[in-house]
Design a protein around this motif. Structure first.
Motif, PDB file in Angstrom:
ATOM      1  N   GLN A 430      99.081 -28.780  50.248  1.00 51.17           N
ATOM      2  CA  GLN A 430      97.742 -29.349  50.422  1.00 51.17           C
ATOM      3  C   GLN A 430      97.643 -30.083  51.757  1.00 51.17           C
ATOM      4  O   GLN A 430      96.657 -29.951  52.483  1.00 51.17           O
ATOM      5  CB  GLN A 430      97.468 -30.339  49.292  1.00 51.17           C
ATOM      6  N   TYR A 433      97.610 -27.645  54.651  1.00 49.56           N
ATOM      7  CA  TYR A 433      96.302 -26.999  54.786  1.00 49.56           C
ATOM      8  C   TYR A 433      95.360 -27.887  55.609  1.00 49.56           C
ATOM      9  O   TYR A 433      94.613 -27.399  56.463  1.00 49.56           O
ATOM     10  CB  TYR A 433      95.715 -26.736  53.400  1.00 49.56           C
ATOM     11  N   GLN A 436      96.723 -28.316  59.315  1.00 49.91           N
ATOM     12  CA  GLN A 436      96.522 -27.076  60.067  1.00 49.91           C
ATOM     13  C   GLN A 436      95.082 -26.949  60.547  1.00 49.91           C
ATOM     14  O   GLN A 436      94.773 -26.162  61.433  1.00 49.91           O
ATOM     15  CB  GLN A 436      96.923 -25.856  59.224  1.00 49.91           C
ATOM     16  N   ARG A 437      94.198 -27.725  59.973  1.00 45.20           N
ATOM     17  CA  ARG A 437      92.806 -27.700  60.422  1.00 45.20           C
ATOM     18  C   ARG A 437      92.534 -28.845  61.401  1.00 45.20           C
ATOM     19  O   ARG A 437      91.392 -29.146  61.690  1.00 45.20           O
ATOM     20  CB  ARG A 437      91.864 -27.792  59.228  1.00 45.20           C
ATOM     21  N   MET A 447      91.706 -38.417  52.215  1.00 45.36           N
ATOM     22  CA  MET A 447      90.662 -37.505  51.755  1.00 45.36           C
ATOM     23  C   MET A 447      91.007 -36.946  50.380  1.00 45.36           C
ATOM     24  O   MET A 447      90.157 -36.870  49.497  1.00 45.36           O
ATOM     25  CB  MET A 447      90.496 -36.381  52.788  1.00 45.36           C
ATOM     26  N   GLU A 477      83.104 -40.102  51.196  1.00 45.73           N
ATOM     27  CA  GLU A 477      82.278 -38.956  51.549  1.00 45.73           C
ATOM     28  C   GLU A 477      80.905 -39.107  50.918  1.00 45.73           C
ATOM     29  O   GLU A 477      80.718 -39.902  50.012  1.00 45.73           O
ATOM     30  CB  GLU A 477      82.933 -37.654  51.099  1.00 45.73           C
TER      31      GLU A 477
ATOM     32  N   LEU B  82      95.449 -20.893  61.453  1.00 43.84           N
ATOM     33  CA  LEU B  82      96.016 -19.972  60.465  1.00 43.84           C
ATOM     34  C   LEU B  82      95.031 -19.779  59.323  1.00 43.84           C
ATOM     35  O   LEU B  82      94.621 -20.752  58.687  1.00 43.84           O
ATOM     36  CB  LEU B  82      97.332 -20.538  59.908  1.00 43.84           C
ATOM     37  N   ALA B  83      94.633 -18.526  59.093  1.00 47.75           N
ATOM     38  CA  ALA B  83      93.866 -18.216  57.887  1.00 47.75           C
ATOM     39  C   ALA B  83      94.901 -17.964  56.795  1.00 47.75           C
ATOM     40  O   ALA B  83      95.728 -17.070  56.914  1.00 47.75           O
ATOM     41  CB  ALA B  83      92.981 -16.998  58.101  1.00 47.75           C
ATOM     42  N   PHE B  84      94.885 -18.823  55.773  1.00 48.94           N
ATOM     43  CA  PHE B  84      95.950 -18.813  54.766  1.00 48.94           C
ATOM     44  C   PHE B  84      95.872 -17.604  53.839  1.00 48.94           C
ATOM     45  O   PHE B  84      94.795 -17.163  53.462  1.00 48.94           O
ATOM     46  CB  PHE B  84      95.883 -20.095  53.915  1.00 48.94           C
ATOM     47  N   PRO B  87      94.675 -19.829  50.192  1.00 51.73           N
ATOM     48  CA  PRO B  87      93.994 -21.087  50.538  1.00 51.73           C
ATOM     49  C   PRO B  87      94.141 -22.113  49.411  1.00 51.73           C
ATOM     50  O   PRO B  87      94.049 -21.770  48.245  1.00 51.73           O
ATOM     51  CB  PRO B  87      92.542 -20.659  50.723  1.00 51.73           C
ATOM     52  N   VAL B  88      94.374 -23.349  49.800  1.00 54.63           N
ATOM     53  CA  VAL B  88      94.703 -24.409  48.855  1.00 54.63           C
ATOM     54  C   VAL B  88      93.431 -25.077  48.326  1.00 54.63           C
ATOM     55  O   VAL B  88      92.457 -25.249  49.049  1.00 54.63           O
ATOM     56  CB  VAL B  88      95.588 -25.455  49.573  1.00 54.63           C
ATOM     57  N   GLU B  89      93.460 -25.473  47.056  1.00 54.99           N
ATOM     58  CA  GLU B  89      92.312 -26.180  46.468  1.00 54.99           C
ATOM     59  C   GLU B  89      92.455 -27.694  46.676  1.00 54.99           C
ATOM     60  O   GLU B  89      93.543 -28.230  46.570  1.00 54.99           O
ATOM     61  CB  GLU B  89      92.252 -25.905  44.959  1.00 54.99           C
ATOM     62  N   ILE B  90      91.345 -28.349  46.995  1.00 47.76           N
ATOM     63  CA  ILE B  90      91.370 -29.815  47.106  1.00 47.76           C
ATOM     64  C   ILE B  90      90.255 -30.376  46.225  1.00 47.76           C
ATOM     65  O   ILE B  90      89.111 -30.503  46.658  1.00 47.76           O
ATOM     66  CB  ILE B  90      91.190 -30.289  48.567  1.00 47.76           C
ATOM     67  N   SER B  94      84.411 -32.081  49.078  1.00 47.65           N
ATOM     68  CA  SER B  94      83.489 -30.968  49.259  1.00 47.65           C
ATOM     69  C   SER B  94      83.884 -30.147  50.481  1.00 47.65           C
ATOM     70  O   SER B  94      84.441 -30.665  51.448  1.00 47.65           O
ATOM     71  CB  SER B  94      82.049 -31.465  49.389  1.00 47.65           C
ATOM     72  N   PHE B  98      85.159 -31.385  54.218  1.00 52.43           N
ATOM     73  CA  PHE B  98      86.435 -30.910  54.758  1.00 52.43           C
ATOM     74  C   PHE B  98      86.231 -30.271  56.137  1.00 52.43           C
ATOM     75  O   PHE B  98      86.907 -30.601  57.110  1.00 52.43           O
ATOM     76  CB  PHE B  98      87.054 -29.906  53.774  1.00 52.43           C
ATOM     77  N   VAL B 142      86.686 -27.947  47.942  1.00 55.73           N
ATOM     78  CA  VAL B 142      87.383 -26.971  48.776  1.00 55.73           C
ATOM     79  C   VAL B 142      88.165 -25.966  47.917  1.00 55.73           C
ATOM     80  O   VAL B 142      89.096 -26.333  47.201  1.00 55.73           O
ATOM     81  CB  VAL B 142      88.368 -27.676  49.738  1.00 55.73           C
ATOM     82  N   ASN B 143      87.717 -24.737  47.947  1.00 52.33           N
ATOM     83  CA  ASN B 143      88.372 -23.611  47.277  1.00 52.33           C
ATOM     84  C   ASN B 143      88.476 -23.716  45.765  1.00 52.33           C
ATOM     85  O   ASN B 143      89.013 -22.811  45.121  1.00 52.33           O
ATOM     86  CB  ASN B 143      89.781 -23.359  47.851  1.00 52.33           C
ATOM     87  N   ASN B 154      85.884 -18.041  53.038  1.00 51.06           N
ATOM     88  CA  ASN B 154      85.886 -19.442  53.434  1.00 51.06           C
ATOM     89  C   ASN B 154      86.835 -19.654  54.625  1.00 51.06           C
ATOM     90  O   ASN B 154      86.549 -20.438  55.526  1.00 51.06           O
ATOM     91  CB  ASN B 154      86.303 -20.307  52.238  1.00 51.06           C
ATOM     92  N   GLU B 155      87.938 -18.943  54.610  1.00 50.61           N
ATOM     93  CA  GLU B 155      88.879 -19.033  55.727  1.00 50.61           C
ATOM     94  C   GLU B 155      88.230 -18.497  57.003  1.00 50.61           C
ATOM     95  O   GLU B 155      88.374 -19.074  58.078  1.00 50.61           O
ATOM     96  CB  GLU B 155      90.153 -18.234  55.430  1.00 50.61           C
ATOM     97  N   GLN B 158      85.818 -20.984  58.379  1.00 46.86           N
ATOM     98  CA  GLN B 158      86.513 -22.049  59.117  1.00 46.86           C
ATOM     99  C   GLN B 158      86.937 -21.557  60.496  1.00 46.86           C
ATOM    100  O   GLN B 158      86.803 -22.254  61.500  1.00 46.86           O
ATOM    101  CB  GLN B 158      87.736 -22.531  58.331  1.00 46.86           C
ATOM    102  N   LEU B 162      85.706 -23.428  63.786  1.00 51.96           N
ATOM    103  CA  LEU B 162      86.676 -24.147  64.600  1.00 51.96           C
ATOM    104  C   LEU B 162      86.961 -23.438  65.923  1.00 51.96           C
ATOM    105  O   LEU B 162      87.498 -24.041  66.854  1.00 51.96           O
ATOM    106  CB  LEU B 162      87.969 -24.388  63.812  1.00 51.96           C
TER     107      LEU B 162
END
Lengths: 481, 254
Positions: A430, A433, A436-437, A447, A477, B82-84, B87-90, B94, B98, B142-143, B154-155, B158, B162
């Motif tokens: 996590q 991720y 990396q952004r 966050m 947020e 990097l497009a994963f 992709p990880v959930e958070i 939102s 993110f 997120v995801n 979604n990747e 981003q 970016l």
């Protein structure tokens, strides 16, 4: 930087409220015995019924021993090696108005960010500030009194509204309730009192700010809030203490009474000194909070953000006596370094069609141990009772722990009780991720934690929501829309 | 833009990459293909800064600088994306927050003013349309609860917002149906440009029907065993990876 380092940095942020104010204090002799209680009562010029009640509580307390059933480990407390009353000396005769308050004291409050001065009052928060053992100023009292709202230090209520105090004191948390509640009943020195008359919607958030300043003092405050028929009140409570190597005891009692159709929202942001990184010092927070939904369709909700204290032992509860009454408990509890928290709630369903919601978010970091302990009890007469409990734990790092002890007792077959629980860890994945952004590890952790607590923060009044965010080192947020 | 020399990488003492050499110039699209467990994802994640991998030998230079000395967030700010693959959930965070946090972190790094909520929203709405994403996904965490296709898109969103200089896509095509694959490919093609390099990590040739690469490299057991043009991918499709490995084997015996 490794994930562990990043987490450590966030965790090890220093306690911000650790300053000590040099004030002359009026302190009674060390230790606890019957004469201590008589002395406290005399200093408060209390009527006979109060002294009698205190003494009964003390006699009962002598028969009890500390509860050790919680998932907590604390060193023995020497109850004879503490001061049970400490008041800033200049306030000996009670505060009259703000200009008479020791400027040093006001500066302390300024450091704490409490809007105590009148011009700051426009923000709409009425503050009753409790410094060590006495209430130093209650603002906005005048404005509230035109609505018939009573909001004052407990000691003042005892003088001015003895009948109300007599009627309700100990009616939710009797002095026999538990070791710490008994001790509180015997020695409590002040606190806040609030009464909202029938049909009155209190137009502002009422607030109490507690601070333990003097060394070796216990803080035993007592809060009593009564919302009469169809009344509404939202109440906030915040706490801090200076940094000290010794442990200090805080054993408060809060009683809430909601009559028919009344609603009480009670929010706490607790940031007592948690001790240092090695677990030295910190507040022992043994608190009894309970609300009584006495009338039909009454509603009590507890929201707490618990980030401080070395030990937290606290179970804000609701007795759902009135038919159709509603109880809620929203909690964020953070334990880091060597902090231990054993916290949760009790929802006692007595009336028909009663409903309760429990949402608990526990965050453990460092060597912190976080326990959710909750009781959902449905008595045989509680036809159609409903409960929903969700309790989530978030672990940061390798050495912390999260524990969940849900107790469910149902004696009515029509009841519906749901319990959901989850445990997750802020994973390396996590964090990666986010980083990396381009997001810094620190902001990433904030966050993620903020996201985890979102549902509880939404229950807090705006001002406190901001404070809670700051306390967790996160930026909220949604405020930018 | 990217220069990898004799790169050896371990995880838990096991060597995954065994002497990778690769040069990627600005404006180029490189595909890295290979069977499962050949080290494709390790290479992608290592370049992006994942710390669980250990470099035992070799070097990576990005725009003339030592990439391996930079933290993941620094790499991101310097334009590595990097497009994963997963992709990880958070939860509770939102998608909009993110993305805005990420974009502003990168802008701040370049001393650009941060975008406010309004400007950000205008930008993101326009980009979402381009990658065929439902706006409702902005308000979701997120995801969380996203379908496989939604996560991949979604990747790409981003990526699009970016605007990195080096984009690495780790199996962005896996698990997509043909329509979703086309949308993703359009999103990537949209990003092709003279000052941007793209590395596509993929198991199948299928994606390369839509994104035609300038170079194809085949990774097997931690080494690049063959490099060539876009046609190499077609040969692989026809013969399978065994074809190469057998050939490699014959070479070694001979």
């Amino acid at each position: 930087m490794t994930t562990t380092q990043q987490l450590n940095e966030l965790i090890n942020r220093e306690y911000q409220h650790g300053f000590y104010t040099q004030l002359e204090a009026d302190t009674i002799p060390l230790g606890l015995n019957e004469s201590t209680i008589r002395l406290i009562s005399a200093k408060k010029n209390e009527p006979a019924f109060m002294l009698e009640w205190r003494l009964k509580a003390y006699q009962h307390w002598l028969t009890l021993s500390e509860p050790r059933w919680a998932n907590l480990d604390w060193s023995p407390i020497d109850y004879q090696n503490a001061y049970y009353y400490s008041a800033p000396k200049s306030e000996k005769n009670g505060p009259r108005d703000l200009s008479e308050i020791d400027p040093e004291l006001l500066r302390t409050y300024e450091k704490l960010g409490i809007p105590l001065k009148e011009q700051k009052m426009l923000a709409g928060v009425a503050v009753d500030a409790v410094f060590d053992s006495v209430s130093v100023a209650t603002t906005f009292k005048q404005n509230l009194s035109t609505l018939g709202i009573i909001f004052c230090p407990f000691s003042e209520a005892v003088q001015k509204y003895p009948d109300l105090v007599k009627q309700y004191l100990g009616s939710v948390v009797p002095y026999t309730d538990n070791f710490f509640a008994s001790l509180n009943a015997a020695v409590f020195s002040d606190g806040s009192f609030c009464y909202i008359p029938p049909g009155v919607h209190c137009p502002m958030e009422l607030s109490t700010y507690f601070r333990i300043n003097a060394k070796n003092t216990g803080q035993f405050e007592r809060t009593l809030i009564i919302a009469d028929k169809d009344a509404y009140v939202s109440y906030l409570e915040g706490c801090t203490a200076p940094m000290r190597d010794e442990h200090q005891l805080h054993a408060a009692v809060v009683e809430l009474i909601a009559l028919e159709g009344a609603r009480i929202k009670y929010a706490t942001v607790q940031n007592w000194y948690p001790g240092d990184k090695e677990g030295k010092g910190g507040i022992y927070n043994f608190v009894t909070k309970r609300g009584d939904c006495r009338g039909e369709k009454s509603h009590i909700s507890w929201t707490q953000v618990e980030t401080g204290s070395a030990i937290t032992w606290k179970y804000p509860s609701v007795i759902l006596r009135g038919n159709g009454s509603v109880g809620e408990f929203y909690s964020v509890a953070l334990s880091n370094n060597h902090q231990q928290a054993d916290t949760g709630t009790k929802m006692i369903h007595i009336g028909r069609d009663t409903k309760s919601t429990v949402l608990s978010k526990g965050i453990s970091a460092g060597y912190g141990q976080n326990t959710y302990r909750g009781l959902i009890k449905v008595l045989s007469g509680a036809e159609n009772a409903r409960n929903y409990t969700q309790c989530d734990s978030l672990l940061l790092g390798e050495h912390c722990g999260a524990h969940t002890f849900p107790y469910i007792e149902v004696k009515n077959p029509s009841a519906k009780v749901e319990h959901e629980a989850s445990t997750s860890r802020i994973g390396e994945e996590q964090l990666f991720y986010c980083t990396q952004r381009g997001i810094s590890p620190e902001n990433a952790v904030s966050m993620i934690v903020s996201g985890f607590c979102k549902a509880v923060f939404q229950e807090l009044p705006m001002e406190f929501s901001v404070e809670a965010q700051k306390l967790l080192g996160v930026s909220l947020e949604g405020s930018t829309g | 833009m990217l220069s990898i020399k004799n790169l050896h990488v371990c995880i838990d003492g096991k060597e995954i990459l065994r002497g990778i050499n690769l040069d990627v110039k600005a404006g180029e699209v490189h595909a890295i293909m290979g069977p499962n467990a050949s080290g494709k994802s390790t290479l992608a994640q290592l370049l992006a800064g994942r710390e669980i991998y250990k470099v035992t030998a070799g070097s990576v230079h990005y725009l003339g600088r030592d990439l391996l000395a930079m933290s993941p967030e620094r790499r991101a700010c310097e334009g590595v994306f990097l497009a994963f693959q997963y992709p990880v959930e958070i939860p509770g965070v939102s998608n909009a927050l993110f993305l805005k946090t990420a974009l502003n972190a990168i802008r701040k790094y370049h001393r650009l003013p941060e975008l406010d909520a309004m400007d950000f929203l205008t930008l993101v709405r326009e980009r979402m349309k381009r990658v065929g994403m439902d706006e409702a996904l902005l308000l979701r965490a997120v995801n969380e609860g996203f379908s496989g296709g939604e996560k991949k898109r979604n990747e790409i969103l981003q990526l699009n917002i970016l605007q990195p200089r080096l984009a690495i896509l780790d199996e962005t095509d896996s698990g997509l149906d043909i329509d979703a694959l086309k949308l993703v490919a359009d999103g990537v093609n949209d990003m092709r440009g003279a000052d941007r390099a793209i590395i596509l990590v993929t198991h199948y040739q299928r994606l390369l029907d839509y994104i035609v690469p300038d170079a194809v490299h085949v990774l097997s057991q931690g080494c690049i065993v063959k490099s060539g043009g876009a046609d190499l991918a077609k040969d692989l499709e026809r013969h399978g990876y065994n074809w190469l490995e057998t050939g490699d084997l014959i070479k070694q015996i001979a």
